[in-house]
Design a protein around this motif. Structure first.
Motif: not given
Length: 121
Positions: A8-31
């Motif tokens: 559970e702690q590992l799952d929570q840590l990975l979920q918080s890492a996913r939420e913390a790093v959000r790439v803007p949609e415009t950046l993904s489209a430009r790349v």
């Protein structure tokens, strides 16, 4: 023996890492647009057809065709045969000519002389 772990702690840590790093949609489209543009400009050249018949054909041509290649082959086989045969046998096949040239010592010294030390053979 198996060890059960609390993931559970590992799952929570990975979920918080996913939420913390959000790439803007415009950046993904430009790349992705840049990548598509580069892919269209950098096409690999089609493979060139082979012009020759290979390395054996080049060697055959350098030696003068099949007659030259067969002569080199014959010389190699003859050299191998003479190298494998004992020098005394070659001397006998030549009618004793090698013995006349070397003062009747033969083409090479006796093989036993190569490891004989102080008469211990």
């Amino acid at each position: 023996m198996t060890v059960e772990r609390d993931e559970e702690q590992l799952d929570q840590l990975l979920q918080s890492a996913r939420e913390a790093v959000r790439v803007p949609e415009t950046l993904s489209a430009r790349v992705l647009a840049d990548a598509a543009m580069v892919q269209t400009t950098l096409r690999a050249a089609p493979p060139q057809p082979r012009t020759g018949l290979g390395w054996l054909a080049e060697i055959r041509a350098a030696l003068g065709g099949w007659p030259g290649l067969s002569g080199v082959t014959l010389a190699g086989v003859a050299g191998l045969a003479l190298g494998i045969l004992a020098p005394d046998l070659v001397d006998g096949l030549s009618g004793g000519q090698i013995g006349l040239w070397t003062g009747d010592l033969g083409a090479l010294p006796e093989v036993g002389l190569l490891w004989e030390e102080a008469g211990d053979v």
